[in-house]
Design an enzyme around this catalytic site. Structure first.
Site, short mmCIF file in Angstrom:
data_model
loop_
_atom_site.label_atom_id
_atom_site.label_comp_id
_atom_site.label_asym_id
_atom_site.label_seq_id
_atom_site.Cartn_x
_atom_site.Cartn_y
_atom_site.Cartn_z
N LYS A 92 4.92 -2.42 7.05
CA LYS A 92 4.10 -1.77 8.10
C LYS A 92 2.81 -2.56 8.34
O LYS A 92 2.46 -2.87 9.48
CB LYS A 92 3.73 -0.33 7.70
CG LYS A 92 4.90 0.59 7.46
CD LYS A 92 4.46 2.00 7.13
CE LYS A 92 3.71 2.15 5.82
NZ LYS A 92 4.50 1.80 4.61
N ARG B 225 1.78 11.24 7.38
CA ARG B 225 2.74 11.16 6.28
C ARG B 225 3.29 12.53 5.92
O ARG B 225 4.17 12.62 5.05
CB ARG B 225 2.04 10.61 5.04
CG ARG B 225 2.18 9.14 4.86
CD ARG B 225 1.25 8.76 3.73
NE ARG B 225 1.77 7.76 2.89
CZ ARG B 225 1.37 6.47 2.94
NH1 ARG B 225 0.51 6.08 3.82
NH2 ARG B 225 1.85 5.62 2.09
N ARG C 277 3.56 -8.55 -4.21
CA ARG C 277 2.51 -8.66 -3.18
C ARG C 277 1.16 -9.09 -3.79
O ARG C 277 0.78 -8.65 -4.86
CB ARG C 277 2.35 -7.30 -2.50
CG ARG C 277 1.14 -7.22 -1.59
CD ARG C 277 1.15 -6.03 -0.69
NE ARG C 277 1.38 -4.77 -1.36
CZ ARG C 277 1.61 -3.62 -0.72
NH1 ARG C 277 1.65 -3.60 0.59
NH2 ARG C 277 1.80 -2.52 -1.39
N ARG D 106 -2.91 -4.92 -5.79
CA ARG D 106 -3.26 -3.49 -5.75
C ARG D 106 -2.89 -2.82 -7.07
O ARG D 106 -1.85 -3.12 -7.64
CB ARG D 106 -2.55 -2.81 -4.58
CG ARG D 106 -3.29 -2.99 -3.29
CD ARG D 106 -2.55 -2.55 -2.07
NE ARG D 106 -1.81 -1.30 -2.15
CZ ARG D 106 -1.14 -0.79 -1.13
NH1 ARG D 106 -1.13 -1.42 0.05
NH2 ARG D 106 -0.48 0.33 -1.25
N ARG E 7 5.68 6.50 -5.57
CA ARG E 7 5.39 6.41 -4.11
C ARG E 7 6.67 6.57 -3.29
O ARG E 7 6.67 7.21 -2.24
CB ARG E 7 4.70 5.08 -3.80
CG ARG E 7 3.24 5.08 -4.25
CD ARG E 7 2.68 3.68 -4.37
NE ARG E 7 2.67 2.94 -3.14
CZ ARG E 7 2.53 1.61 -3.07
NH1 ARG E 7 2.40 0.89 -4.17
NH2 ARG E 7 2.51 1.01 -1.90
P1 AP5 Z 1 3.32 -4.81 3.55
O1 AP5 Z 1 3.31 -5.25 4.97
O2 AP5 Z 1 2.06 -4.90 2.78
O3 AP5 Z 1 4.00 -3.36 3.43
P2 AP5 Z 1 3.44 -1.91 3.82
O4 AP5 Z 1 4.56 -1.15 4.42
O5 AP5 Z 1 2.17 -2.03 4.59
O6 AP5 Z 1 3.18 -1.38 2.35
P3 AP5 Z 1 2.08 -0.45 1.71
O7 AP5 Z 1 2.32 -0.51 0.23
O8 AP5 Z 1 0.71 -0.80 2.18
O9 AP5 Z 1 2.50 0.93 2.25
P4 AP5 Z 1 2.15 2.29 1.66
O10 AP5 Z 1 2.58 3.17 2.74
O11 AP5 Z 1 2.67 2.61 0.32
O12 AP5 Z 1 0.60 2.14 1.32
P5 AP5 Z 1 -0.72 2.63 2.04
O13 AP5 Z 1 -1.70 1.56 1.89
O14 AP5 Z 1 -0.43 3.20 3.37
O15 AP5 Z 1 4.47 -5.67 2.81
C1 AP5 Z 1 4.72 -5.52 1.42
C2 AP5 Z 1 5.02 -6.90 0.79
O16 AP5 Z 1 6.23 -7.40 1.35
C3 AP5 Z 1 3.95 -7.98 1.10
O17 AP5 Z 1 3.83 -8.82 0.01
C4 AP5 Z 1 4.52 -8.74 2.30
O18 AP5 Z 1 4.08 -10.09 2.33
C5 AP5 Z 1 6.02 -8.64 2.06
N1 AP5 Z 1 6.80 -8.53 3.30
C6 AP5 Z 1 6.47 -7.82 4.42
N2 AP5 Z 1 7.45 -7.92 5.34
C7 AP5 Z 1 8.43 -8.69 4.75
C8 AP5 Z 1 9.72 -9.14 5.21
N3 AP5 Z 1 10.20 -8.81 6.42
N4 AP5 Z 1 10.46 -9.90 4.36
C9 AP5 Z 1 9.98 -10.23 3.12
N5 AP5 Z 1 8.77 -9.84 2.65
C10 AP5 Z 1 8.02 -9.07 3.47
O19 AP5 Z 1 -1.10 3.89 1.13
C11 AP5 Z 1 -1.54 3.73 -0.21
C12 AP5 Z 1 -1.89 5.08 -0.80
O20 AP5 Z 1 -2.98 5.66 -0.05
C13 AP5 Z 1 -0.78 6.13 -0.75
O21 AP5 Z 1 0.10 6.03 -1.83
C14 AP5 Z 1 -1.61 7.43 -0.76
O22 AP5 Z 1 -2.08 7.72 -2.05
C15 AP5 Z 1 -2.82 7.08 0.10
N6 AP5 Z 1 -2.59 7.39 1.53
C16 AP5 Z 1 -2.58 6.49 2.57
N7 AP5 Z 1 -2.33 7.13 3.73
C17 AP5 Z 1 -2.19 8.44 3.42
C18 AP5 Z 1 -1.89 9.61 4.19
N8 AP5 Z 1 -1.67 9.52 5.52
N9 AP5 Z 1 -1.81 10.78 3.55
C19 AP5 Z 1 -2.04 10.90 2.22
N10 AP5 Z 1 -2.30 9.84 1.43
C20 AP5 Z 1 -2.37 8.62 2.02
#
Ligand code: AP5
Length: 217
Positions: free
Chosen positions: A13, A89, A128, A162, A173
């Site tokens: 994402k 979410r 990552r 992270r 997660r």
């Molecule tokens: P990346 O693009 O970083 O993936 P992502 O989907 O953004 O992953 P996140 O871990 O950031 O998502 P998340 O939803 O768990 O975390 P968030 O920060 O929102 O790609 C991942 C890796 O793969 C990278 O190394 C990249 O280079 C590689 N890659 C990407 N595309 C690729 C491809 N096509 N092929 C190969 N490799 C690839 O949330 C974190 C925490 O915050 C949550 O757990 C929660 O505690 C809190 N939080 C955030 N939002 C909310 C909400 N709305 N409600 C409640 N809690 C929340």
């Protein structure tokens, strides 16, 4: 254009949202990035969110809705729209977003689901790493820096990982995603705005698919 990217942790994402932001000139809003910044800066929001983030649980709806609403009320979102990454979410968050957009007299254009299998997710998340200066995201196998140890974007030489990117927390997660976020897909399907793309291909192929769906230009 008003878009939501939805999918499991590590499905790409953030990677795709940043590329789409540059391609379409639409602001990228990541609640995860906002919360991590708050934790790092030790703000009141950060102190409330820290434990949940590190355990791989969701931060409270009330807190996240507030930070998302504050950001969505800024001028660039009303003039250019937004790409939401990581919000909503839960159904409560989705309904709060609908209400906010209704007040602003806007509506969502598309909700795009990025499909990636759980086994691939674990590999993605545990490999990552990020540039400590500009935050550019890399992967030790799938998205390396062009020159080892040097960020492609800013030339920085220090990288970080992270705290929630380890095997134990990613399992939690993923569980939370299946339990609390997957039901939202039916919610948006019912509104007729849900699209799906295959996120398991290399980054540039996923970008091409996404651009076709978004078609901002
Ligand atoms: P990346 O693009 O970083 O993936 P992502 O989907 O953004 O992953 P996140 O871990 O950031 O998502 P998340 O939803 O768990 O975390 P968030 O920060 O929102 O790609 C991942 C890796 O793969 C990278 O190394 C990249 O280079 C590689 N890659 C990407 N595309 C690729 C491809 N096509 N092929 C190969 N490799 C690839 O949330 C974190 C925490 O915050 C949550 O757990 C929660 O505690 C809190 N939080 C955030 N939002 C909310 C909400 N709305 N409600 C409640 N809690 C929340």
């Amino acid at each position: 254009m008003r878009i939501i990217l939805i999918g499991p942790p590590g499905c790409g994402k953030g990677t795709q949202a940043k590329l789409l932001q540059d391609h379409c000139d639409i602001p990228h809003l990541s609640t995860g990035d906002m919360l991590r910044l708050a934790v790092e800066s030790e703000t009141a929001v950060g102190l409330r969110a820290k434990t949940a983030i590190e355990a791989g649980q969701l931060v409270s709806d009330e807190l996240v809705i507030q930070i998302a609403a504050d950001r969505l009320s800024e001028r660039d979102c009303s003039t250019k729209g937004f790409i939401l990454d990581g919000f909503p979410r839960t159904e409560l968050q989705a309904r709060a977003l609908d209400k906010l957009l209704e007040t602003q007299k806007f509506s969502l254009d598309k909700v795009i689901k990025i499909l990636v299998a759980d086994e691939v997710i674990i590999q993605r998340v545990t490999g990552r790493f990020m540039c400590m200066i500009c935050g550019a995201v890399y992967h030790e196998e799938f998205r390396k820096t062009h020159v080892e140890g040097i960020c492609d974007i800013c030339g920085g030489e220090q990288f970080t990982r992270r705290k929630d990117d380890n095997q134990e927390v990613i399992t939690s997660r993923l569980h939370v995603y299946h339990l609390q976020t997957v039901p939202l897909l039916a919610y948006y399907q019912g509104k007729g705005i849900l699209e799906s793309i295959d996120g398991s291909s290399p980054v540039d192929i996923v970008t091409q698919q996404l651009r076709k769906v978004v078609a901002c230009r």
